[in-house]
Design a protein around this motif. Structure first.
Motif, PDB file in Angstrom:
ATOM      1  N   TYR A  58       0.898  -1.237  -0.059  1.00 56.26           N
ATOM      2  CA  TYR A  58       0.054   0.198   0.023  1.00 56.26           C
ATOM      3  C   TYR A  58       0.735   1.174   0.155  1.00 56.26           C
ATOM      4  N   TYR A 130     -19.255   9.077   3.578  1.00 58.30           N
ATOM      5  CA  TYR A 130     -19.774   8.619   2.485  1.00 58.30           C
ATOM      6  C   TYR A 130     -21.277   8.218   2.495  1.00 58.30           C
ATOM      7  N   CYS A 135     -23.466   2.420  11.025  1.00 55.80           N
ATOM      8  CA  CYS A 135     -22.917   1.594  12.132  1.00 55.80           C
ATOM      9  C   CYS A 135     -23.185   0.261  11.805  1.00 55.80           C
ATOM     10  N   ASP A 136     -22.166  -0.769  11.738  1.00 59.15           N
ATOM     11  CA  ASP A 136     -22.435  -2.111  11.825  1.00 59.15           C
ATOM     12  C   ASP A 136     -22.793  -2.820  12.963  1.00 59.15           C
ATOM     13  N   PRO A 226      -4.104   1.849  -2.677  1.00 62.47           N
ATOM     14  CA  PRO A 226      -3.350   0.685  -3.215  1.00 62.47           C
ATOM     15  C   PRO A 226      -2.191   1.125  -4.027  1.00 62.47           C
ATOM     16  N   ILE A 228      -1.080   0.738  -7.222  1.00 65.99           N
ATOM     17  CA  ILE A 228      -1.360  -0.041  -8.405  1.00 65.99           C
ATOM     18  C   ILE A 228      -0.392   0.883  -9.311  1.00 65.99           C
ATOM     19  N   GLY A 270     -11.945  -1.720  -4.314  1.00 65.92           N
ATOM     20  CA  GLY A 270     -12.110  -2.089  -3.205  1.00 65.92           C
ATOM     21  C   GLY A 270     -13.696  -2.346  -2.879  1.00 65.92           C
ATOM     22  N   THR A 271     -13.776  -3.478  -2.086  1.00 67.94           N
ATOM     23  CA  THR A 271     -15.163  -4.101  -1.848  1.00 67.94           C
ATOM     24  C   THR A 271     -15.354  -4.590  -0.384  1.00 67.94           C
ATOM     25  N   GLY A 272     -14.640  -3.722   0.546  1.00 70.61           N
ATOM     26  CA  GLY A 272     -14.708  -3.870   1.863  1.00 70.61           C
ATOM     27  C   GLY A 272     -15.687  -3.315   2.516  1.00 70.61           C
ATOM     28  N   GLN A 277     -21.322  -0.355   1.658  1.00 68.40           N
ATOM     29  CA  GLN A 277     -22.428   0.547   2.000  1.00 68.40           C
ATOM     30  C   GLN A 277     -22.572   1.690   1.060  1.00 68.40           C
ATOM     31  N   ARG A 294     -11.204  -7.384  -5.611  1.00 63.45           N
ATOM     32  CA  ARG A 294     -10.002  -8.310  -5.505  1.00 63.45           C
ATOM     33  C   ARG A 294     -10.536  -9.411  -4.715  1.00 63.45           C
ATOM     34  N   ARG A 410     -13.406  -9.079   7.697  1.00 63.48           N
ATOM     35  CA  ARG A 410     -14.711  -8.040   8.554  1.00 63.48           C
ATOM     36  C   ARG A 410     -15.950  -8.570   7.841  1.00 63.48           C
ATOM     37  N   GLY A 435      -6.162  -8.192  -7.916  1.00 65.70           N
ATOM     38  CA  GLY A 435      -5.895  -6.625  -7.969  1.00 65.70           C
ATOM     39  C   GLY A 435      -5.895  -6.108  -9.361  1.00 65.70           C
ATOM     40  N   VAL A 436      -6.308  -4.724  -9.223  1.00 60.32           N
ATOM     41  CA  VAL A 436      -6.046  -4.030 -10.225  1.00 60.32           C
ATOM     42  C   VAL A 436      -4.790  -3.732 -10.940  1.00 60.32           C
ATOM     43  N   SER A 460     -10.341   1.793  -0.388  1.00 53.88           N
ATOM     44  CA  SER A 460      -9.088   0.806  -0.050  1.00 53.88           C
ATOM     45  C   SER A 460      -8.557   0.810   1.118  1.00 53.88           C
ATOM     46  N   GLY A 461      -9.364   1.450   2.330  1.00 50.58           N
ATOM     47  CA  GLY A 461      -9.150   1.168   3.600  1.00 50.58           C
ATOM     48  C   GLY A 461      -8.002   1.873   4.322  1.00 50.58           C
TER      49      GLY A 461
HETATM   50  P1  NDP Z   1     -10.826  -2.627   3.709  1.00 54.16           P
HETATM   51  O1  NDP Z   1      -9.535  -2.536   4.319  1.00 54.16           O
HETATM   52  O2  NDP Z   1     -11.852  -3.593   4.496  1.00 54.16           O
HETATM   53  O3  NDP Z   1     -11.026  -2.733   2.073  1.00 54.16           O
HETATM   54  C1  NDP Z   1     -10.142  -2.413   1.287  1.00 54.16           C
HETATM   55  C2  NDP Z   1     -10.487  -2.934   0.015  1.00 54.16           C
HETATM   56  O4  NDP Z   1      -9.780  -2.643  -1.056  1.00 54.16           O
HETATM   57  C3  NDP Z   1     -10.591  -4.406  -0.134  1.00 54.16           C
HETATM   58  O5  NDP Z   1     -11.708  -4.861  -0.685  1.00 54.16           O
HETATM   59  C4  NDP Z   1      -9.278  -4.866  -0.815  1.00 54.16           C
HETATM   60  O6  NDP Z   1      -9.279  -6.189  -1.361  1.00 54.16           O
HETATM   61  C5  NDP Z   1      -9.226  -3.802  -1.892  1.00 54.16           C
HETATM   62  N1  NDP Z   1      -8.053  -3.482  -2.552  1.00 54.16           N
HETATM   63  C6  NDP Z   1      -6.844  -3.294  -2.046  1.00 54.16           C
HETATM   64  N2  NDP Z   1      -5.844  -3.105  -2.818  1.00 54.16           N
HETATM   65  C7  NDP Z   1      -6.429  -3.493  -4.115  1.00 54.16           C
HETATM   66  C8  NDP Z   1      -5.955  -3.494  -5.472  1.00 54.16           C
HETATM   67  N3  NDP Z   1      -4.699  -3.368  -5.611  1.00 54.16           N
HETATM   68  N4  NDP Z   1      -6.993  -3.869  -6.248  1.00 54.16           N
HETATM   69  C9  NDP Z   1      -7.986  -4.004  -5.997  1.00 54.16           C
HETATM   70  N5  NDP Z   1      -8.726  -3.897  -4.853  1.00 54.16           N
HETATM   71  C10 NDP Z   1      -7.946  -3.587  -3.612  1.00 54.16           C
HETATM   72  O7  NDP Z   1     -11.374  -0.957   3.997  1.00 54.16           O
HETATM   73  P2  NDP Z   1     -12.836  -0.445   4.420  1.00 54.16           P
HETATM   74  O8  NDP Z   1     -12.771   0.976   4.187  1.00 54.16           O
HETATM   75  O9  NDP Z   1     -13.885  -1.155   3.285  1.00 54.16           O
HETATM   76  O10 NDP Z   1     -13.160  -1.058   5.707  1.00 54.16           O
HETATM   77  C11 NDP Z   1     -12.129  -0.987   6.676  1.00 54.16           C
HETATM   78  C12 NDP Z   1     -12.918  -1.067   8.131  1.00 54.16           C
HETATM   79  O11 NDP Z   1     -13.409   0.082   8.583  1.00 54.16           O
HETATM   80  C13 NDP Z   1     -13.875  -2.205   8.117  1.00 54.16           C
HETATM   81  O12 NDP Z   1     -13.013  -3.421   8.206  1.00 54.16           O
HETATM   82  C14 NDP Z   1     -14.475  -1.965   9.503  1.00 54.16           C
HETATM   83  O13 NDP Z   1     -13.707  -2.375  10.442  1.00 54.16           O
HETATM   84  C15 NDP Z   1     -14.310  -0.489   9.271  1.00 54.16           C
HETATM   85  N6  NDP Z   1     -15.695  -0.155   8.722  1.00 54.16           N
HETATM   86  C16 NDP Z   1     -16.792   0.049   9.738  1.00 54.16           C
HETATM   87  C17 NDP Z   1     -18.148   0.401   9.500  1.00 54.16           C
HETATM   88  C18 NDP Z   1     -19.186   0.150  10.309  1.00 54.16           C
HETATM   89  O14 NDP Z   1     -18.992  -0.095  11.431  1.00 54.16           O
HETATM   90  N7  NDP Z   1     -20.145   1.101   9.998  1.00 54.16           N
HETATM   91  C19 NDP Z   1     -18.296   0.820   8.013  1.00 54.16           C
HETATM   92  C20 NDP Z   1     -17.090   0.766   7.116  1.00 54.16           C
HETATM   93  C21 NDP Z   1     -16.025   0.270   7.554  1.00 54.16           C
HETATM   94  P3  NDP Z   1      -8.675  -7.337  -0.492  1.00 54.16           P
HETATM   95  O15 NDP Z   1      -9.875  -7.768   0.424  1.00 54.16           O
HETATM   96  O16 NDP Z   1      -8.439  -8.223  -1.384  1.00 54.16           O
HETATM   97  O17 NDP Z   1      -7.651  -6.852   0.082  1.00 54.16           O
END
Ligand code: NDP
Length: 622
Positions: A58, A130, A135-136, A226, A228, A270-272, A277, A294, A410, A435-436, A460-461
């Protein structure tokens, strides 16, 4: 195509959680699951994603990427530097600072200053605006100080604007605005042994002094990008989800249509949990949406609903502590007569417990492990079946199925996310774990295909597992010139996750090396706040100038944690992500992620007894 994006179900008036069953989802007899085949697929999907650069893949948001962390919500107003003194300074105006400020106010300490780099209180809820942010964890246990402030959450899982308002409410209720400084970044903190004061310097030229200092920077605070190839070459618009650019998209955090996206081709990487949401909103409003995936998240049932005020009025005083304890107990595998929260979090562990009970109550580690694996296999099969049930296109549905154990990443809960892929304007671009491939001046490349877009949104977290001081943005110099970055070079060292030897009158407020309760972060913070208030009260009563964890107590605590090996995060055999330090869960990240060996409930019991018995064992009051 169903059009339910962004709506909140209005049906059940009370907390009902209907456990989705394999049967209901059309999964045939789970006893016949081919567990071997499933586990082989888990291993193959993990192996595909492991990469030698791990967390190094990263990019840090510095230099040319520093704009990704600028505050889009307030204008910076110039002010004179502060050269004054307060009794207690707290770095960070999120829940950690707010609940500590509240606990101190209740204990009679009102000379408290919160220093916050955002333009208001809120921390993660200040930054994360966003669309669809929510809250989850159920608001009744997630939003602290509900009884004290008299607030009734409007829905079981409240949306971000209401959470930000609640942060402001806590600030007002406990008088924390009076002395707070916003839009101010701490640059360094230094102990002055002669006067027994901390000197806090900031990017405003401040040099404040404080008798006590505490730091609550948040476990997921610093966004990351990321790595990339070509990321800096893109000529369209870009931003990170944690600094949503409504000036570009139109709309607002309450979910109003993002009218400016109607003629835009939008990419989200990203699809975290964050992407899950906001994607329904982007799908609704963009001309074309390309989701670059990814690894798919696991998407369980959300089942949100409004709170019935009449029912709320029936709650007895002291209810919130009871609810928090009940949630933590059930979520971490314990027993309670009733499940008050009833949701996907408590369901995970109760399934395991029910299975053990059905199996003649054999609570041996081997039986527990088997129960966990069996119920997890079923749960994940249900989650995959749900994808198939909702998503129309079979290839898209297949790509959205998660192949790992639920707690490897998560867990997500959403009732509109999967539907979004049924919209003709929404395209899942699955990268098959790779990944991309590249970003060009015009767009995003996967498998040699360039997708031209106007805008790239990075979902991307946040940095996890990097050095604390890098995430905080400042270092702390304690007694005899010892810095926190040196002291923690090989990993965090603390007593109770709260105090550090060599750093008198200082506190670190976070889940790490304490309860480490990840499903409900505020519960950790509320307990830490009460402990700090008790320590300060004791210091006051005994005329102590300095309060510090002894070297022996710190070492004993670290030894206890190391021996217990109970740590946050997915195991090495999990698909990589921040839960397991990108597949490299050893080293510093493992030490930082350690929690009390007995688990969160045992930690909360232990620390309550420790702060109430009057002995404060392990801490020197001088
Ligand atoms: P994450 O770290 O969970 O997600 C990052 C995303 O980016 C992943 O899907 C990751 O894929 C993707 N990614 C990273 N590098 C690349 C790449 N090179 N190419 C393509 N995709 C890539 O971040 P979030 O912001 O989604 O969430 C972080 C945390 O924040 C959560 O886990 C949670 O704890 C908290 N959160 C809480 C919420 C709540 O309570 N309401 C709501 C949102 C977030 P890969 O999985 O393969 O690494």
């Amino acid at each position: 195509m169903t059009d339910r994006s962004t709506t909140v179900s209005r049906e059940p008036p009370r907390f009902e959680y209907e456990r989705p069953t394999c049967d209901a989802l059309g999964v045939n007899d789970t006893a016949k699951l081919d567990r071997e085949a499933i586990h082989a697929r888990y291993r193959a999907e993990r192996d595909k994603r492991l990469r030698p650069d791990g967390n190094e893949q990263y990019l840090e948001v510095t230099g040319e990427f520093a704009r990704f962390v600028q505050d889009p919500y307030v204008e910076r107003v110039e002010r004179e530097p502060l050269h004054d003194e307060v009794e207690f300074a707290f770095v960070g105006g999120g829940f950690a600072g707010l609940v500590t400020g509240a606990a101190l106010a209740r204990a009679g300490f009102t000379d408290v200053r919160i220093i916050e780099k955002g333009g208001d209180f809120g921390g993660t809820w200040y930054w994360n605006r966003y669309p669809g942010a929510q809250c989850d964890t159920a608001a009744f246990v997630y939003l602290p100080l509900l009884e004290e402030t008299g607030h009734m959450p409007s829905e079981k899982y409240t949306h971000a604007p209401e959470i930000l308002e609640h942060c402001q409410r806590i600030g007002r209720h406990f008088g924390l605005y009076d002395n707070a400084v916003f839009s101010t970044e701490v640059t360094d903190i230094e102990w002055d042994g002669d006067t027994a004061r901390w000197i806090i310097r900031t990017d405003r030229g401040d040099e404040m002094r404080a008798r006590f200092v505490a730091m609550g920077i948040g476990p997921l605070h610093r966004p990351k990008l990321p790595g990339i190839p070509g990321i800096a070459t893109f000529e369209g618009h870009t931003f990170h989800t944690t600094r949503w650019d409504y000036a570009y998209t139109g709309g607002d955090p309450a979910g109003a249509p993002m009218t400016e996206l109607g003629d835009k081709r939008v990419a989200i990487i990203g699809t975290g949990a964050t992407a899950v949401q906001c994607i329904p909103h982007l799908a609704r409003d963009s001309q074309e949406l390309f989701v670059f995936q990814r690894t798919p998240s696991s998407i369980d049932v959300r089942n949100n609903h409004p709170i019935d005020p009449e029912w709320f009025r029936t709650l007895e005083p002291g209810w919130q502590k009871e609810w928090m304890t009940n949630f933590t107990t059930l979520q971490t595998g314990g027993f309670a007569d009733e499940d008050l929260v009833k949701d996907g979090w408590t369901d995970i562990s109760q399934r395991i417990r029910d299975r053990v009970l059905a199996d003649a109550g054999d609570f041996s580690p081997a039986a527990m492990q088997k129960a966990y694996h069996d119920s997890d296999d079923e749960k994940m099969e249900e989650i995959r079946a749900r994808v198939e049930q909702i998503v129309d296109d079979p290839a898209t549905a297949e790509a959205l199925k998660p192949w790992y154990r639920q707690l490897c990443k998560r867990p997500c809960f959403h009732d509109e996310y999967l539907d979004a892929y049924n919209r003709p304007n929404t395209h899942l671009i699955d990268t098959d774990g790779k990944g991309v491939e590249a970003i060009t001046p015009r767009g995003v490349v996967v498998a040699g295909v360039e997708y031209e877009v106007d805008c790239i949104i990075f979902a991307s977290g946040f940095e996890v597992g990097t050095e604390w001081t890098r995430r905080a943005g400042f270092d702390v110099t304690g007694r005899n010139g010892l810095t926190l970055s040196e002291h923690w070079r090989d990993g965090m060292r603390s007593l109770h996750g709260l105090q550090v030897h060599g750093f008198p009158n200082a506190f670190v407020v976070s889940p790490a090396q304490g309860a480490n309760l990840i499903s409900n972060i505020p519960h950790n913070l509320v307990e830490a706040a009460e402990t700090i208030a008790a320590i300060l009260t004791h210091a006051e009563e005994n005329g102590a100038r300095e309060v510090e964890a002894s070297a022996e107590a710190e070492q004993a605590w670290v030894d206890l944690l190391l021996a217990g090996r109970r740590r946050f995060g997915g195991a090495a055999d999990c698909t990589p992500g921040y839960y397991n330090n990108e597949g490299q869960p050893e080293g510093r990240a493992a030490i930082d992620g350690l929690g009390y060996p007995g688990g969160p409930v045992a930690y909360f019991d232990y620390i309550a007894e420790w702060r109430n018995d009057g002995l404060f064992e392990g801490v020197e009051f001088r």
